[in-house]
Design an enzyme around this catalytic site. Structure first.
Site, PDB file in Angstrom:
ATOM      1  N   LYS A 180     -47.101  18.249   6.193  1.00 28.78           N
ATOM      2  CA  LYS A 180     -47.414  17.204   5.218  1.00 28.78           C
ATOM      3  C   LYS A 180     -48.637  16.409   5.652  1.00 28.78           C
ATOM      4  CE  LYS A 180     -45.697  13.116   5.161  1.00 28.78           C
ATOM      5  NZ  LYS A 180     -44.830  11.913   5.095  1.00 28.78           N
TER       6      LYS A 180
ATOM      7  N   ASP B  74     -44.344  15.024   0.183  1.00 25.24           N
ATOM      8  CA  ASP B  74     -43.639  13.858   0.708  1.00 25.24           C
ATOM      9  C   ASP B  74     -42.350  13.686  -0.082  1.00 25.24           C
ATOM     10  OD1 ASP B  74     -44.410  12.831  -1.743  1.00 25.24           O
ATOM     11  OD2 ASP B  74     -45.354  11.031  -0.919  1.00 25.24           O
TER      12      ASP B  74
END
Length: 225
Positions: A112, A130
């Site tokens: 991420k 996320d």
């Protein structure tokens, strides 16, 4: 759905303030368990005091903890920044590497965070999964996967690679401003007609509009907040 959401949020962007890849990488690490707004209040002082990876790696721990205190978990975050900066200095001559495989080898950096840096600091397309992105990808029926890496790959097959970074921004903006976790504003959602979860939130248009966390642009080209 992506095209319509892009029309709703044409100004979608990374909401962490940064001037270079190092600043974005550190800011993204600091954003865990806090808001981008809080991080943006802290990072100017952080980078004025320690502008390079070498500076950060050699920082006084107690001094850095005080700077990072507002972000919460400041001792752990200070430790993360010190280790991350040291690795960048030792392994990459003080420069943030522009490759996913190198970024994820750095301490505290997952896919991420790596995709945030690649997409926004280097212009290399990446999908940032996320909590908002994963929740909306499942809610909108794009995938049933729970694992962030599997979500990334599943959604990546649906949208052209060149759009991945903007896709991430648009979906995250939608999650923060309209499709809330507990009470989504379904009646004010531009993609409700295609969404299998439409109706789980407020369906009345007027009531839903009051749940929006931004203002719709009154004219073409205007920016909502």
């Amino acid at each position: 759905m992506y095209r319509v959401l892009h029309e709703r949020y044409p100004y979608a962007h990374c909401e962490l303030d940064f001037e270079n890849p190092l600043q974005l990488l550190v800011a993204t690490v600091l954003s865990a368990q806090t808001t981008d707004v809080t991080v943006n209040k802290v990072t100017p002082a952080l980078f004025r005091r320690w502008p390079t990876a070498a500076d950060l790696a050699g920082a006084d721990r107690t001094e850095m903890e005080e700077v990072l205190r507002p972000t919460g978990f400041y001792r752990a975050k200070t430790n993360s920044v010190l280790k991350l900066a040291a690795a960048i200095v030792e392994e990459h001559e003080g420069e943030v590497p522009p490759r996913l495989e190198d970024l994820v080898r750095l301490p505290g950096v997952g896919r991420k965070t790596a995709n945030v840096v690649l997409g926004n600091a280097f212009g290399i397309p990446g999908i940032t999964v996320d909590t908002h992105f994963g929740r909306l990808a499942r809610r909108m029926g794009w995938t049933d996967e729970e694992d962030p890496v599997k979500v990334e790959h599943a959604v990546g097959e649906l949208v052209p690679r060149k759009e991945w970074t903007m896709l991430s921004h648009v979906v995250i903006f939608h999650g923060r401003r309209t499709c809330h976790a507990r009470r989504p504003a379904c009646g004010a959602c531009p993609v409700a007609r295609w969404c299998p979860s439409a109706g789980i939130g407020e369906s009345d248009p007027d009531k839903a509009a009051k749940l929006l966390k931004f203002e719709l642009a009154p004219t073409a080209g205007g920016k909502g907040r």
